[in-house]
Scaffold this motif. Sequence first.
Motif, PDB file in Angstrom:
ATOM      1  N   UNK A 156     -29.397  -0.049 -10.919  1.00 34.21           N
ATOM      2  CA  UNK A 156     -29.579   0.637 -12.202  1.00 34.21           C
ATOM      3  C   UNK A 156     -29.461   2.152 -12.043  1.00 34.21           C
ATOM      4  N   UNK A 157     -28.637   2.780 -12.852  1.00 30.13           N
ATOM      5  CA  UNK A 157     -28.430   4.224 -12.750  1.00 30.13           C
ATOM      6  C   UNK A 157     -29.700   5.034 -12.988  1.00 30.13           C
ATOM      7  N   UNK A 158     -30.514   4.618 -13.954  1.00 28.85           N
ATOM      8  CA  UNK A 158     -31.710   5.403 -14.274  1.00 28.85           C
ATOM      9  C   UNK A 158     -32.678   5.444 -13.101  1.00 28.85           C
ATOM     10  N   UNK A 159     -32.860   4.308 -12.443  1.00 27.82           N
ATOM     11  CA  UNK A 159     -33.739   4.261 -11.278  1.00 27.82           C
ATOM     12  C   UNK A 159     -33.169   5.103 -10.146  1.00 27.82           C
ATOM     13  N   UNK A 160     -31.880   4.960  -9.890  1.00 32.42           N
ATOM     14  CA  UNK A 160     -31.243   5.753  -8.838  1.00 32.42           C
ATOM     15  C   UNK A 160     -31.381   7.238  -9.112  1.00 32.42           C
ATOM     16  N   UNK A 161     -31.148   7.636 -10.343  1.00 30.33           N
ATOM     17  CA  UNK A 161     -31.206   9.060 -10.684  1.00 30.33           C
ATOM     18  C   UNK A 161     -32.602   9.623 -10.454  1.00 30.33           C
ATOM     19  N   UNK A 162     -33.604   8.874 -10.831  1.00 27.61           N
ATOM     20  CA  UNK A 162     -34.971   9.356 -10.606  1.00 27.61           C
ATOM     21  C   UNK A 162     -35.238   9.547  -9.113  1.00 27.61           C
ATOM     22  N   UNK A 163     -34.862   8.567  -8.313  1.00 26.58           N
ATOM     23  CA  UNK A 163     -35.085   8.646  -6.871  1.00 26.58           C
ATOM     24  C   UNK A 163     -34.361   9.841  -6.273  1.00 26.58           C
ATOM     25  N   UNK A 164     -33.113  10.038  -6.665  1.00 26.74           N
ATOM     26  CA  UNK A 164     -32.311  11.111  -6.078  1.00 26.74           C
ATOM     27  C   UNK A 164     -32.824  12.502  -6.454  1.00 26.74           C
ATOM     28  N   UNK A 165     -33.522  12.597  -7.555  1.00 26.91           N
ATOM     29  CA  UNK A 165     -34.049  13.895  -7.998  1.00 26.91           C
ATOM     30  C   UNK A 165     -35.440  14.182  -7.465  1.00 26.91           C
ATOM     31  N   UNK A 166     -36.194  13.154  -7.070  1.00 27.05           N
ATOM     32  CA  UNK A 166     -37.617  13.333  -6.820  1.00 27.05           C
ATOM     33  C   UNK A 166     -38.133  12.890  -5.463  1.00 27.05           C
ATOM     34  N   UNK A 167     -37.369  12.141  -4.703  1.00 30.26           N
ATOM     35  CA  UNK A 167     -37.882  11.551  -3.475  1.00 30.26           C
ATOM     36  C   UNK A 167     -37.110  12.087  -2.271  1.00 30.26           C
ATOM     37  N   UNK A 168     -37.851  12.535  -1.251  1.00 31.82           N
ATOM     38  CA  UNK A 168     -37.211  12.962  -0.004  1.00 31.82           C
ATOM     39  C   UNK A 168     -36.815  11.741   0.826  1.00 31.82           C
ATOM     40  N   UNK A 169     -35.734  11.775   1.600  1.00 31.25           N
ATOM     41  CA  UNK A 169     -34.769  12.872   1.715  1.00 31.25           C
ATOM     42  C   UNK A 169     -33.631  12.799   0.717  1.00 31.25           C
ATOM     43  N   UNK A 170     -33.731  11.891  -0.257  1.00 31.97           N
ATOM     44  CA  UNK A 170     -32.658  11.735  -1.241  1.00 31.97           C
ATOM     45  C   UNK A 170     -32.381  13.038  -1.998  1.00 31.97           C
ATOM     46  N   UNK A 171     -33.439  13.796  -2.287  1.00 34.64           N
ATOM     47  CA  UNK A 171     -33.276  15.001  -3.109  1.00 34.64           C
ATOM     48  C   UNK A 171     -32.958  16.248  -2.301  1.00 34.64           C
ATOM     49  N   UNK A 172     -32.759  16.094  -0.998  1.00 34.57           N
ATOM     50  CA  UNK A 172     -32.483  17.248  -0.140  1.00 34.57           C
ATOM     51  C   UNK A 172     -30.976  17.447   0.018  1.00 34.57           C
ATOM     52  N   UNK A 173     -30.289  17.551  -1.119  1.00 36.96           N
ATOM     53  CA  UNK A 173     -28.834  17.726  -1.105  1.00 36.96           C
ATOM     54  C   UNK A 173     -28.444  18.754  -2.155  1.00 36.96           C
ATOM     55  N   UNK A 174     -27.492  19.620  -1.808  1.00 35.90           N
ATOM     56  CA  UNK A 174     -27.070  20.674  -2.733  1.00 35.90           C
ATOM     57  C   UNK A 174     -26.120  20.146  -3.799  1.00 35.90           C
ATOM     58  N   UNK A 175     -25.358  19.104  -3.478  1.00 32.15           N
ATOM     59  CA  UNK A 175     -24.367  18.572  -4.413  1.00 32.15           C
ATOM     60  C   UNK A 175     -25.011  17.625  -5.420  1.00 32.15           C
ATOM     61  N   UNK A 176     -24.378  17.480  -6.552  1.00 31.74           N
ATOM     62  CA  UNK A 176     -24.812  16.541  -7.583  1.00 31.74           C
ATOM     63  C   UNK A 176     -23.838  15.384  -7.613  1.00 31.74           C
ATOM     64  N   UNK A 177     -24.343  14.167  -7.682  1.00 29.78           N
ATOM     65  CA  UNK A 177     -23.434  13.022  -7.648  1.00 29.78           C
ATOM     66  C   UNK A 177     -22.504  13.027  -8.851  1.00 29.78           C
ATOM     67  N   UNK A 178     -21.288  12.605  -8.625  1.00 32.19           N
ATOM     68  CA  UNK A 178     -20.252  12.682  -9.647  1.00 32.19           C
ATOM     69  C   UNK A 178     -19.899  11.335 -10.253  1.00 32.19           C
ATOM     70  N   UNK A 179     -20.557  10.259  -9.803  1.00 33.95           N
ATOM     71  CA  UNK A 179     -20.142   8.921 -10.224  1.00 33.95           C
ATOM     72  C   UNK A 179     -21.339   8.054 -10.561  1.00 33.95           C
ATOM     73  N   UNK A 180     -21.307   7.457 -11.748  1.00 33.63           N
ATOM     74  CA  UNK A 180     -22.308   6.488 -12.187  1.00 33.63           C
ATOM     75  C   UNK A 180     -21.627   5.123 -12.326  1.00 33.63           C
ATOM     76  N   UNK A 181     -22.398   4.107 -12.686  1.00 36.46           N
ATOM     77  CA  UNK A 181     -21.820   2.772 -12.842  1.00 36.46           C
ATOM     78  C   UNK A 181     -20.678   2.752 -13.848  1.00 36.46           C
TER      79      UNK A 181
END
Length: 286
Positions: free
Chosen positions: A180-205
């Motif tokens: 699910x995109x919504x769950x992935x997006x939350x994790x990538x914005x808020x949980x380490x080390x997922x959120x330790x990236x300068x780039x923003x993902x360019x692709x959703x489902x």
Amino acid sequence: MSETSKLNRREVFSLVAVTAAGGALMSQTAFAQSANAGSASALLMPAADVCVLTPEVTEGPYYFDPELERVDITEGRPGIPTRVRLQVVDQSCVPMPGARVDIWHCDATGVYSGYAGQGDDGSVDTSGETFMRGTQFADDNGIVEFTTVYPSWYRGRTTHVHFKVFLDQTSILTGQIFFPDALSEYIYLNVEPYNDRASERDTLNANDGIATQASRASFAYIKELADEYLVAMIIGVDPNAASAGFSLGGPGRGMGDPPAGGGGASGSADRSAMVPGTASEQSVSS
């Protein structure tokens, strides 16, 4: 921004089922029926419409077989603990004991084991490593389980886990599991080390060509447990079908080709379709 637009992880998860182009959540009834995976019960998800063949999609460039039959494929790498439970059945929903299932995916930083030239700047080399790869053989109910972490993302692809199902030397199904995109997006914005990236993902489902090709049959059912996610999917295999381009053993064993037509991102990643409060430009409370 109002407090009502800020969502924590559990609130995001509770709304995933109604987000556009996301995965589906398994009902409480279905999970209760499938709680004892080792029992002689019929299907992992009895309430699901699963008597269909899982579409085959591209293997992608990151497959190799490290010949590691194991449950825990993390090799100690960080990330949100995730259990992947898969059941192999035929088109009549009859479980297929003994089927070999391989899975592989990127880690929480978006890189695969075993390859150079990865990462947002292409500088990451994981040659010789084998994390996030493993093999299991299906039990009497056609079920395998892997202990891993929630996968991250890399440019041009939405969140996914690769799998191969081998029935023999030629009956092979190659596919991908989507989240699910919504769950992935939350994790990538808020949980380490997922959120330790300068780039923003360019692709959703919705703008991933492989996810579109795979159809809803390849989206996982997910349940949030106390200290891990349970990801479940039934894989429908045609025992008489032969997969082109790969067989067990022989020269070049396990080396995949780059993605072919139908894969990769098309258009832009539109976060407005997801749960309000998870877009990257908004603040999300923990």
